[in-house]
Design a protein around this motif. Structure first.
Motif, PDB file in Angstrom:
ATOM      1  N   THR A 196       0.745  -1.215   0.334  1.00 37.72           N
ATOM      2  CA  THR A 196       0.008   0.432  -0.193  1.00 37.72           C
ATOM      3  C   THR A 196       0.738   1.213  -0.427  1.00 37.72           C
ATOM      4  O   THR A 196       1.910   1.211   0.837  1.00 37.72           O
ATOM      5  CB  THR A 196      -0.685  -0.074   1.365  1.00 37.72           C
ATOM      6  OG1 THR A 196      -1.999  -1.220   1.285  1.00 37.72           O
ATOM      7  CG2 THR A 196      -1.899   1.300   1.060  1.00 37.72           C
ATOM      8  N   ALA A 197       0.491   2.345  -1.006  1.00 32.36           N
ATOM      9  CA  ALA A 197       1.321   4.024  -1.108  1.00 32.36           C
ATOM     10  C   ALA A 197       1.077   4.181  -1.968  1.00 32.36           C
ATOM     11  O   ALA A 197      -0.097   3.652  -3.229  1.00 32.36           O
ATOM     12  CB  ALA A 197       3.053   2.430  -1.147  1.00 32.36           C
ATOM     13  N   VAL A 198       1.706   5.338  -2.474  1.00 37.38           N
ATOM     14  CA  VAL A 198       1.530   6.278  -3.853  1.00 37.38           C
ATOM     15  C   VAL A 198       2.314   5.790  -4.696  1.00 37.38           C
ATOM     16  O   VAL A 198       3.612   5.647  -4.367  1.00 37.38           O
ATOM     17  CB  VAL A 198       1.571   7.539  -3.430  1.00 37.38           C
ATOM     18  CG1 VAL A 198       1.357   8.462  -5.058  1.00 37.38           C
ATOM     19  CG2 VAL A 198       0.309   8.210  -2.167  1.00 37.38           C
ATOM     20  N   TYR A 199       2.451   4.900  -5.812  1.00 38.32           N
ATOM     21  CA  TYR A 199       3.324   4.781  -6.846  1.00 38.32           C
ATOM     22  C   TYR A 199       3.788   5.867  -7.493  1.00 38.32           C
ATOM     23  O   TYR A 199       2.329   6.692  -8.039  1.00 38.32           O
ATOM     24  CB  TYR A 199       2.578   3.297  -7.475  1.00 38.32           C
ATOM     25  CG  TYR A 199       2.930   2.236  -6.860  1.00 38.32           C
ATOM     26  CD1 TYR A 199       1.866   2.341  -5.782  1.00 38.32           C
ATOM     27  CD2 TYR A 199       4.075   1.985  -6.701  1.00 38.32           C
ATOM     28  CE1 TYR A 199       2.513   1.404  -4.726  1.00 38.32           C
ATOM     29  CE2 TYR A 199       4.359   0.201  -5.883  1.00 38.32           C
ATOM     30  CZ  TYR A 199       3.036   0.147  -4.997  1.00 38.32           C
ATOM     31  OH  TYR A 199       3.361  -0.910  -4.246  1.00 38.32           O
ATOM     32  N   TYR A 200       4.830   5.933  -8.804  1.00 40.86           N
ATOM     33  CA  TYR A 200       5.459   7.068  -9.331  1.00 40.86           C
ATOM     34  C   TYR A 200       5.967   6.599  -9.976  1.00 40.86           C
ATOM     35  O   TYR A 200       7.024   5.366  -9.876  1.00 40.86           O
ATOM     36  CB  TYR A 200       6.685   8.047  -7.977  1.00 40.86           C
ATOM     37  CG  TYR A 200       5.376   9.339  -7.191  1.00 40.86           C
ATOM     38  CD1 TYR A 200       5.484   8.544  -6.153  1.00 40.86           C
ATOM     39  CD2 TYR A 200       4.880  10.225  -7.271  1.00 40.86           C
ATOM     40  CE1 TYR A 200       4.606   8.989  -4.694  1.00 40.86           C
ATOM     41  CE2 TYR A 200       4.360  10.956  -6.202  1.00 40.86           C
ATOM     42  CZ  TYR A 200       4.398  10.069  -5.104  1.00 40.86           C
ATOM     43  OH  TYR A 200       3.659  11.071  -3.592  1.00 40.86           O
ATOM     44  N   CYS A 201       6.062   7.120 -11.828  1.00 39.70           N
ATOM     45  CA  CYS A 201       7.284   6.932 -12.359  1.00 39.70           C
ATOM     46  C   CYS A 201       8.493   7.916 -12.747  1.00 39.70           C
ATOM     47  O   CYS A 201       7.745   9.266 -12.446  1.00 39.70           O
ATOM     48  CB  CYS A 201       6.555   6.268 -13.155  1.00 39.70           C
ATOM     49  SG  CYS A 201       5.913   7.182 -14.073  1.00 39.70           S
ATOM     50  N   ARG A 202       9.427   7.788 -12.633  1.00 39.03           N
ATOM     51  CA  ARG A 202      10.498   9.047 -13.385  1.00 39.03           C
ATOM     52  C   ARG A 202      11.373   8.535 -14.045  1.00 39.03           C
ATOM     53  O   ARG A 202      11.768   7.338 -13.654  1.00 39.03           O
ATOM     54  CB  ARG A 202      10.448   9.232 -12.457  1.00 39.03           C
ATOM     55  CG  ARG A 202      11.860  10.156 -11.425  1.00 39.03           C
ATOM     56  CD  ARG A 202      11.660  11.036 -10.825  1.00 39.03           C
ATOM     57  NE  ARG A 202      12.614  11.748 -10.735  1.00 39.03           N
ATOM     58  CZ  ARG A 202      11.850  13.977 -10.286  1.00 39.03           C
ATOM     59  NH1 ARG A 202      10.955  13.246 -10.783  1.00 39.03           N
ATOM     60  NH2 ARG A 202      12.519  14.325 -10.270  1.00 39.03           N
ATOM     61  N   PRO A 203      12.489   9.018 -15.065  1.00 39.24           N
ATOM     62  CA  PRO A 203      13.440   8.752 -15.786  1.00 39.24           C
ATOM     63  C   PRO A 203      14.175   8.531 -14.185  1.00 39.24           C
ATOM     64  O   PRO A 203      14.358   8.692 -13.361  1.00 39.24           O
ATOM     65  CB  PRO A 203      13.755   9.823 -16.498  1.00 39.24           C
ATOM     66  CG  PRO A 203      12.509  10.494 -16.793  1.00 39.24           C
ATOM     67  CD  PRO A 203      11.796  10.218 -15.124  1.00 39.24           C
ATOM     68  N   VAL A 204      15.385   7.390 -14.757  1.00 39.05           N
ATOM     69  CA  VAL A 204      16.202   7.549 -14.027  1.00 39.05           C
ATOM     70  C   VAL A 204      17.513   6.940 -14.388  1.00 39.05           C
ATOM     71  O   VAL A 204      17.741   6.570 -15.641  1.00 39.05           O
ATOM     72  CB  VAL A 204      15.655   5.442 -13.158  1.00 39.05           C
ATOM     73  CG1 VAL A 204      14.545   5.544 -12.401  1.00 39.05           C
ATOM     74  CG2 VAL A 204      15.562   4.290 -14.384  1.00 39.05           C
ATOM     75  N   HIS A 205      18.657   7.417 -13.423  1.00 40.80           N
ATOM     76  CA  HIS A 205      19.520   6.257 -14.273  1.00 40.80           C
ATOM     77  C   HIS A 205      19.865   4.423 -13.547  1.00 40.80           C
ATOM     78  O   HIS A 205      19.478   4.497 -12.033  1.00 40.80           O
ATOM     79  CB  HIS A 205      20.872   6.691 -13.505  1.00 40.80           C
ATOM     80  CG  HIS A 205      20.836   8.513 -14.128  1.00 40.80           C
ATOM     81  ND1 HIS A 205      21.404   8.457 -14.640  1.00 40.80           N
ATOM     82  CD2 HIS A 205      20.829   9.401 -13.138  1.00 40.80           C
ATOM     83  CE1 HIS A 205      21.358  10.484 -14.455  1.00 40.80           C
ATOM     84  NE2 HIS A 205      20.627  11.015 -13.572  1.00 40.80           N
ATOM     85  N   MET A 206      20.168   3.779 -14.326  1.00 38.51           N
ATOM     86  CA  MET A 206      20.440   2.914 -14.102  1.00 38.51           C
ATOM     87  C   MET A 206      22.229   2.163 -14.583  1.00 38.51           C
ATOM     88  O   MET A 206      22.862   2.917 -15.252  1.00 38.51           O
ATOM     89  CB  MET A 206      19.934   1.481 -15.213  1.00 38.51           C
ATOM     90  CG  MET A 206      18.568   1.574 -15.338  1.00 38.51           C
ATOM     91  SD  MET A 206      17.048   0.763 -15.745  1.00 38.51           S
ATOM     92  CE  MET A 206      17.940  -0.870 -15.096  1.00 38.51           C
ATOM     93  N   ASN A 207      22.544   1.110 -13.385  1.00 37.26           N
ATOM     94  CA  ASN A 207      24.040   0.332 -14.127  1.00 37.26           C
ATOM     95  C   ASN A 207      23.841  -0.603 -15.428  1.00 37.26           C
ATOM     96  O   ASN A 207      22.748  -0.825 -15.335  1.00 37.26           O
ATOM     97  CB  ASN A 207      24.375  -0.140 -12.908  1.00 37.26           C
ATOM     98  CG  ASN A 207      23.820  -1.429 -11.839  1.00 37.26           C
ATOM     99  OD1 ASN A 207      22.531  -1.354 -12.436  1.00 37.26           O
ATOM    100  ND2 ASN A 207      24.748  -1.222 -10.797  1.00 37.26           N
ATOM    101  N   LEU A 208      24.897  -1.204 -15.395  1.00 33.85           N
ATOM    102  CA  LEU A 208      24.850  -1.887 -16.572  1.00 33.85           C
ATOM    103  C   LEU A 208      24.192  -3.152 -16.685  1.00 33.85           C
ATOM    104  O   LEU A 208      23.885  -3.636 -17.905  1.00 33.85           O
ATOM    105  CB  LEU A 208      26.334  -1.526 -17.352  1.00 33.85           C
ATOM    106  CG  LEU A 208      26.207  -0.648 -18.155  1.00 33.85           C
ATOM    107  CD1 LEU A 208      27.742  -0.995 -18.664  1.00 33.85           C
ATOM    108  CD2 LEU A 208      25.720  -0.022 -18.899  1.00 33.85           C
TER     109      LEU A 208
END
Length: 126
Positions: A91-103
């Motif tokens: 249970t939470a508010v879910y957000y999306c966003r651009p991210v930095h990911m490792n390889l």
């Protein structure tokens, strides 16, 4: 206008499922890694899952592995998060966003993208 809009949340029973959507406008998701984050009441925001721009690399927090699945549809300029076998602690508010990911997809972190959107509320009930 450059923005991400989250939708698909709702009230669901324990053990149930939902599909969350993150629709982009004003820019193409072809060029961005995207992550889902969540924030429960009284707690800090945490990373849940991320997907690379190609869709070939994914990351999941240990708490959701095996239950959540992230995917993207570049034609629709949308990223999805299938949330299944839901627990009360999801249970939470879910957000999306651009991210930095490792390889190798072992971690991801939010990118600088201005303010967070409104998110979509997921509430798990008994």
């Amino acid at each position: 206008q450059v923005q991400l809009v989250e939708s698909g949340g709702g009230l669901v029973q324990h053990g149930g499922s939902l599909r969350l959507s993150c629709a982009a406008s004003g820019f193409s998701l072809d060029y961005y890694n995207i992550g889902w984050f969540r924030q429960a009441s009284g707690k800090e925001r945490e990373g849940v899952s991320c997907i690379s721009r190609s869709g070939g690399i994914t990351y999941y927090a240990d708490s959701v592995k095996g239950r959540f699945t992230i995917s993207k549809d570049n034609a629709k300029n949308t990223v999805y998060l299938q949330v299944s076998s839901l627990k009360f602690e999801d249970t939470a508010v879910y957000y999306c966003r651009p991210v930095h990911m490792n390889l190798n997809g072992s971690s991801c972190r939010p990118a600088d993208f201005g303010s967070w959107g409104q998110g979509t509320q997921v509430t798990v009930s008994s």
